[in-house]
Write an enzyme that holds these catalytic residues in place. Structure first.
Site, mmCIF file in Angstrom:
data_model
loop_
_atom_site.group_PDB
_atom_site.id
_atom_site.type_symbol
_atom_site.label_atom_id
_atom_site.label_comp_id
_atom_site.label_asym_id
_atom_site.label_seq_id
_atom_site.Cartn_x
_atom_site.Cartn_y
_atom_site.Cartn_z
ATOM 1 N N SER A 92 32.197 39.527 41.481
ATOM 2 C CA SER A 92 32.181 38.348 40.609
ATOM 3 C C SER A 92 33.413 38.052 39.660
ATOM 4 O O SER A 92 34.299 38.926 39.734
ATOM 5 C CB SER A 92 30.878 38.459 39.662
ATOM 6 O OG SER A 92 30.427 37.286 39.157
ATOM 7 N N CYS A 133 27.044 37.702 42.383
ATOM 8 C CA CYS A 133 26.437 37.568 43.482
ATOM 9 C C CYS A 133 25.695 39.104 43.717
ATOM 10 O O CYS A 133 26.324 40.004 43.751
ATOM 11 C CB CYS A 133 27.488 37.565 44.714
ATOM 12 S SG CYS A 133 28.404 35.751 44.554
ATOM 13 N N HIS A 168 37.317 30.605 27.514
ATOM 14 C CA HIS A 168 38.431 29.867 26.961
ATOM 15 C C HIS A 168 38.001 29.184 25.493
ATOM 16 O O HIS A 168 36.811 29.072 25.397
ATOM 17 C CB HIS A 168 38.490 28.542 28.103
ATOM 18 C CG HIS A 168 38.665 28.795 29.275
ATOM 19 N ND1 HIS A 168 40.057 29.368 29.979
ATOM 20 C CD2 HIS A 168 37.619 28.773 30.366
ATOM 21 C CE1 HIS A 168 39.490 29.410 31.187
ATOM 22 N NE2 HIS A 168 38.500 29.072 31.464
#
EC number: 4.1.1.50
Length: 264
Positions: free
Chosen positions: A113, A141, A118
């Site tokens: 993963s 996942c 940001h």
């Protein structure tokens, strides 16, 4: 404990947690506004963000495969970490619909993963309102839901407003060939938040259960103006100015919370 679902192959479900955190403040003079941007750039630069995400990776028991980070001019930073699973067998508490504990006591499992963050510092020169936004994505996942990382991450930032989206995509098959489009119970993101967090925020849900889409908006209940002042404004405002700034800051918060422009 519920019996485990026997899968064919491995778990192909993709679980994505995306959320925005907003921190609002008021900086009166151009000098203070510039100082605010510099403060944010220093406090939440790529190095600090990498440390936060690295802690998340350690908390959930994953391996770091690669780190990409960047500071931007004049402001902002980004970090992306590619991770892979540790051979940890998840416990029932790690997959049930309940708050994730704080870092010193959490242990989780995460399949291949990534985690990204940001930052977007922004200030309006006319009214002095500064809005610092952090966007975070945790995608997994496998068995563990990334919602278990939510408590820890919210506590790493001054969070006045938080908008959270969670989605389970794809399907996995059991040994009999039946498709499973979600592998854990969930009726609200709020159930993954600790009690003190739920008490501190006004929260609204918009969920589409049949599509495995969950959305929660959070607005801090307690408002004390001194917590929103930066620089000279912390001591130089008159009573009338404090009332005006209070109105501006609350207006900014409501516009962000409701995601629309509102009349002053």
């Amino acid at each position: 404990m519920k019996s485990k679902l026997k899968l064919h192959g491995f778990n192909n479900l993709t679980k994505t947690l995306s959320f925005n955190i907003y921190d609002i403040c008021y900086a009166e003079t151009p000098q203070d506004q510039q100082a605010y941007v510099e403060y944010i750039n220093k406090e939440y630069n790529a190095k600090r963000l990498t440390q936060i995400l690295t802690e998340v990776v350690d908390i959930i028991g994953a391996n770091i495969l690669n780190i990409a980070s960047q500071d931007y001019e004049p402001q902002g930073a980004s970090v992306t970490i590619l991770i892979s699973e540790e051979p940890v067998t998840p416990t029932e508490s790690q997959i049930e619909e309940s708050p994730g504990p704080l870092p010193e006591i959490i242990l989780a499992h995460l399949d291949k993963s990534h985690i990204t963050v940001h930052t977007y510092p922004e200030i309006h020169p006319d009214d002095g309102i500064a809005t610092f936004r952090v966007d975070i994505d945790v995608s997994t996942c496998g068995v563990i839901s990334p919602l278990k990382a939510l408590n820890f991450l919210i506590h790493q930032f001054d969070s006045d407003i938080v908008t959270v989206d969670y989605r389970v995509r794809g399907f996995t098959r059991d040994v009999e060939g039946n498709k499973h489009f979600i592998d854990h119970e969930i009726n609200s993101i709020q159930n993954y938040l600790s009690e003190d967090t739920r008490d501190a925020y006004q929260m609204t849900d918009v969920n589409v259960y049949q599509e495995n889409l969950f959305h929660t908006k959070m607005l801090l209940k307690n408002f004390e103006l001194d917590n929103y002042l930066f620089g000279d404004a912390t001591s130089n405002l008159s009573a009338e100015q404090r009332a005006q700034v209070t109105e501006r800051v609350k207006h900014e918060m409501l516009e962000i919370f409701y995601a629309r422009n509102m009349p002053s």
